[in-house]
Design an enzyme around this catalytic site. Structure first.
Site, mmCIF file in Angstrom:
data_model
loop_
_atom_site.group_PDB
_atom_site.id
_atom_site.type_symbol
_atom_site.label_atom_id
_atom_site.label_comp_id
_atom_site.label_asym_id
_atom_site.label_seq_id
_atom_site.Cartn_x
_atom_site.Cartn_y
_atom_site.Cartn_z
ATOM 1 N N ARG A 16 0.805 -1.228 0.000
ATOM 2 C CA ARG A 16 0.000 0.000 0.000
ATOM 3 C C ARG A 16 0.834 1.274 0.000
ATOM 4 N NH1 ARG A 16 -3.698 -1.750 4.889
ATOM 5 N NH2 ARG A 16 -2.018 -3.256 5.100
ATOM 6 N N GLU A 155 -8.274 -12.649 13.794
ATOM 7 C CA GLU A 155 -8.040 -11.661 12.738
ATOM 8 C C GLU A 155 -9.378 -11.179 12.185
ATOM 9 O OE1 GLU A 155 -4.816 -10.385 11.780
ATOM 10 O OE2 GLU A 155 -4.828 -11.268 13.777
ATOM 11 N N ASN A 228 0.973 1.683 7.041
ATOM 12 C CA ASN A 228 0.729 0.868 5.846
ATOM 13 C C ASN A 228 0.650 1.696 4.570
ATOM 14 O OD1 ASN A 228 0.486 -1.623 7.295
ATOM 15 N ND2 ASN A 228 -1.489 -0.893 8.023
ATOM 16 N N ARG A 334 27.732 25.238 0.643
ATOM 17 C CA ARG A 334 27.778 23.850 0.171
ATOM 18 C C ARG A 334 28.858 23.075 0.920
ATOM 19 N NH1 ARG A 334 28.777 24.812 -5.717
ATOM 20 N NH2 ARG A 334 28.975 22.541 -5.726
ATOM 21 N N TYR A 367 30.772 33.955 -5.521
ATOM 22 C CA TYR A 367 31.038 32.519 -5.436
ATOM 23 C C TYR A 367 32.457 32.284 -4.943
ATOM 24 C CZ TYR A 367 32.039 27.725 -6.598
ATOM 25 O OH TYR A 367 32.432 26.421 -6.505
ATOM 26 N N ARG A 441 42.107 46.103 -15.341
ATOM 27 C CA ARG A 441 41.112 46.679 -16.240
ATOM 28 C C ARG A 441 41.807 47.268 -17.466
ATOM 29 N NH1 ARG A 441 39.836 50.869 -11.954
ATOM 30 N NH2 ARG A 441 39.348 49.468 -10.247
HETATM 31 C C1 UD1 Z 1 -0.992 -8.129 12.283
HETATM 32 C C2 UD1 Z 1 -1.672 -9.037 13.272
HETATM 33 C C3 UD1 Z 1 -2.931 -8.349 13.803
HETATM 34 C C4 UD1 Z 1 -2.573 -7.009 14.407
HETATM 35 C C5 UD1 Z 1 -1.790 -6.158 13.433
HETATM 36 C C6 UD1 Z 1 -1.234 -4.946 14.155
HETATM 37 C C7 UD1 Z 1 -1.186 -11.329 12.539
HETATM 38 C C8 UD1 Z 1 -1.713 -12.522 11.864
HETATM 39 N N1 UD1 Z 1 -2.008 -10.293 12.645
HETATM 40 O O1 UD1 Z 1 -1.856 -7.958 11.193
HETATM 41 O O2 UD1 Z 1 -3.554 -9.159 14.766
HETATM 42 O O3 UD1 Z 1 -3.749 -6.335 14.811
HETATM 43 O O4 UD1 Z 1 -0.650 -6.880 12.910
HETATM 44 O O5 UD1 Z 1 -0.615 -4.047 13.263
HETATM 45 O O6 UD1 Z 1 -0.071 -11.332 13.005
HETATM 46 N N2 UD1 Z 1 5.505 -9.689 8.169
HETATM 47 C C9 UD1 Z 1 6.593 -10.458 7.858
HETATM 48 N N3 UD1 Z 1 6.413 -11.624 7.176
HETATM 49 C C10 UD1 Z 1 5.180 -12.063 6.797
HETATM 50 C C11 UD1 Z 1 4.056 -11.272 7.118
HETATM 51 C C12 UD1 Z 1 4.260 -10.084 7.822
HETATM 52 O O7 UD1 Z 1 7.733 -10.101 8.190
HETATM 53 O O8 UD1 Z 1 5.108 -13.145 6.197
HETATM 54 C C13 UD1 Z 1 5.710 -8.434 8.912
HETATM 55 C C14 UD1 Z 1 5.299 -7.198 8.147
HETATM 56 O O9 UD1 Z 1 6.392 -6.682 7.397
HETATM 57 C C15 UD1 Z 1 4.879 -6.258 9.257
HETATM 58 C C16 UD1 Z 1 4.377 -7.198 10.353
HETATM 59 O O10 UD1 Z 1 4.912 -8.470 10.068
HETATM 60 O O11 UD1 Z 1 5.969 -5.533 9.773
HETATM 61 C C17 UD1 Z 1 2.841 -7.270 10.407
HETATM 62 O O12 UD1 Z 1 2.384 -7.812 9.175
HETATM 63 P P1 UD1 Z 1 1.055 -7.307 8.474
HETATM 64 O O13 UD1 Z 1 0.865 -8.094 7.234
HETATM 65 O O14 UD1 Z 1 1.065 -5.833 8.384
HETATM 66 O O15 UD1 Z 1 -0.021 -7.814 9.546
HETATM 67 P P2 UD1 Z 1 -1.474 -7.260 9.770
HETATM 68 O O16 UD1 Z 1 -2.387 -7.824 8.764
HETATM 69 O O17 UD1 Z 1 -1.417 -5.781 9.940
HETATM 70 CA CA CA Z 2 0.267 -3.983 9.504
#
Ligand code: UD1
Ligand code: CA
Length: 463
Positions: A16, A155, A228, A334, A367, A441
């Site tokens: 996003r 979730e 996000n 600079r 300059y 000059r």
């Molecule tokens: C997650 C939580 C949700 C919570 C929310 C808070 C889960 C299943 N859900 O949802 O309960 O309310 O965060 O912001 O955990 N990431 C990885 N690898 C992956 C997936 C995600 O490293 O495979 C990282 C993302 O980069 C991010 C974080 O984990 O930093 C959260 O992932 P995101 O996909 O944003 O989770 P949400 O759907 O927001």
């Molecule tokens: Ca998130």
């Protein structure tokens, strides 16, 4: 006291954001989101700090090479639970508490983590979840409580209508017991709406295993904001800026309009300095005491001494400004400019790789590049160091007490001896010894009556 390790989830794509840059590298007040989270983890006493990276992993690694940060690779993003599994090898043999943080939650503060840690220890919990009570919980995981406390997290996409009405949400930040959480992760499956291995399912598993689940609500819900998209990024910048500006004001810096003053997180400012709206202080900048920075001043990676006056629209980068200088309006310092003190650089003066001695000044339209100026040098309006011949850069050296007349060009390399005087309008191509007059000059020609005759001629031809 138990040891704490931190794992920061940062492998997600951040679709996003619609960006080439990995999401966690987007800056908030001059430091990447991940950088903020790493510092907070370190401030909380966590060691090691492990970042789980995936999307843009190489770029992230390169940026954090010099920090105390370990990396775990999650090649395919199969969910938050799977992401934590990827960090297990980094924590081999670690038997303390595991703090789980998200790389896209940069506003979280150490004070909040300390409360989480204390609560977790007092309650002897298996898992403590940092939660938030929101008026609009849309998009977040919901905390489901039963008669004896927290039972699980659901979730949004898997929640029933009743569960969706719950306003207590999961911030995605938790404390676990390290060996225990990794063994629970092995029981996860991905039979859910998103087909992912949810870290949130560990909560129900820990409870089934007889553990105590605790939830602690964050006091300032803004801290829990996950970034996000670019609107949330702007929000994070506003909140971070407010915190930074508050700290400076409490430390004795006057901000005429804090909402319109932009100070990066690492900038230092001494007391009794005054900042007008539209000032931007970036990078590793430090500002002395008693300074005035007028509207539209942009300073990046500079060291500014005490009682310096930066007038409107001046731009300074990678430069050192000594005490009691006055710069601008509309001056451009600079990289590599060093002003020794009590200097005056006026409007439309540009400097680069220029070392300028005490009390020397250039008040207008000048300059000065690849130059060394001694003390008390007066540079007249419109002076130019011609430092570049199209291939190489050359040095101009001007010793103490030289007076440079207006509209002088120094064709470098050239050396001007102490106490000499350069006549206005000169093109200086040769060295000038001390105490001399240099003048280049061409002699002036005067043709009497010429203009009048010319006018007459023009009138005749019109008739
Ligand atoms: C997650 C939580 C949700 C919570 C929310 C808070 C889960 C299943 N859900 O949802 O309960 O309310 O965060 O912001 O955990 N990431 C990885 N690898 C992956 C997936 C995600 O490293 O495979 C990282 C993302 O980069 C991010 C974080 O984990 O930093 C959260 O992932 P995101 O996909 O944003 O989770 P949400 O759907 O927001
Ligand atoms: Ca998130």
């Amino acid at each position: 006291m138990d040891k704490i390790a931190a794992v920061i989830l940062a492998a997600g794509q951040g679709t996003r954001m619609k960006s080439e840059l990995p999401k966690v590298l987007h800056p908030v007040a001059g430091r990447s989101m991940l950088g903020h989270v790493v510092r907070t983890a370190q401030a909380a006493g966590a060691a090691p700090v492990v970042a789980v990276v995936g999307h843009g992993a190489e770029q992230v690694r390169t940026q954090f090479e010099t920090e105390f940060l370990e990396f775990a690779l999650q090649a395919e993003q199969l969910g938050t639970g799977h992401a934590l599994m990827c960090a297990e090898t980094c924590l081999d043999g670690f038997a303390g508490e595991l703090l789980l943080l998200c790389g896209d939650v940069p506003l979280l503060q150490n004070d909040t983590l300390q409360k989480l840690i204390i609560h977790h220890r007092e309650q002897q919990a298996a898992v403590t979840i940092l939660t938030a009570r929101l008026d609009n919980p849309t998009g977040y995981g919901r905390i489901i409580r039963g008669p004896s406390g927290v039972e699980r997290i659901v979730e949004e996409k898997d929640a029933s209508a009743v569960e969706r009405d719950v306003r207590e949400i999961n911030t995605g930040i938790y404390l676990f017991r390290a060996p225990e959480v990794f063994s629970l992760l092995r029981q996860l499956d991905n039979t859910n709406a998103q087909g992912e291995y949810y870290l949130t399912d560990v909560v129900a598993l820990a409870r089934q295993a007889g553990g105590r689940i605790e939830a602690l609500a964050v006091e300032d819900v803004r801290e829990a904001t996950g970034i996000n998209d670019r609107r949330q990024l702007a929000f994070a910048n506003v909140v971070m800026r407010e915190r930074i500006n508050d700290q400076h004001m409490l430390a004795g810096v006057t901000l005429v309009d804090p909402a319109a003053t932009y100070i990066d997180v690492d900038v230092e400012i001494a007391a009794d300095t005054l900042l007008y709206p539209g000032v931007h202080l970036r990078g590793a900048t430090s500002i002395g005491s008693g300074c005035t920075l007028e509207p539209g001043v942009v300073v990046t990676d500079c060291k500014i001494g005490d009682r310096v006056h930066l007038k409107p629209g001046s731009v300074l980068a990678e430069s050192v400004v000594g005490v009691d200088c006055a710069i601008g309006p509309m001056a451009h310092l600079r990289p590599g400019t060093v002003l020794d003190g009590q200097n005056k650089l006026g409007n439309f003066v540009e400097t680069k790789k220029a070392q300028i001695g005490v009390k020397s000044q250039a008040s207008h339209l000048t300059y000065i590049g690849d130059a060394i100026l001694g003390k008390n040098v007066n540079v007249g309006c419109g002076t130019i160091t011609c430092n570049y011949d199209g291939v190489n850069k050359h040095q101009t050296t001007i010793e103490d007490d030289v007076f440079v007349g207006s509209d002088t060009q120094f064709v470098a390399p050239v050396h001007i001896g102490r106490g000499s005087l350069i006549g206005a309008g000169s093109t200086i191509t040769k060295d000038v010894p001390a105490d001399a007059l240099a003048l280049s000059r061409t002699e002036q020609k005067v043709v009497k009556g010429w203009a009048a005759r010319n006018r007459k001629k023009a009138e005749k031809s019109k008739k």
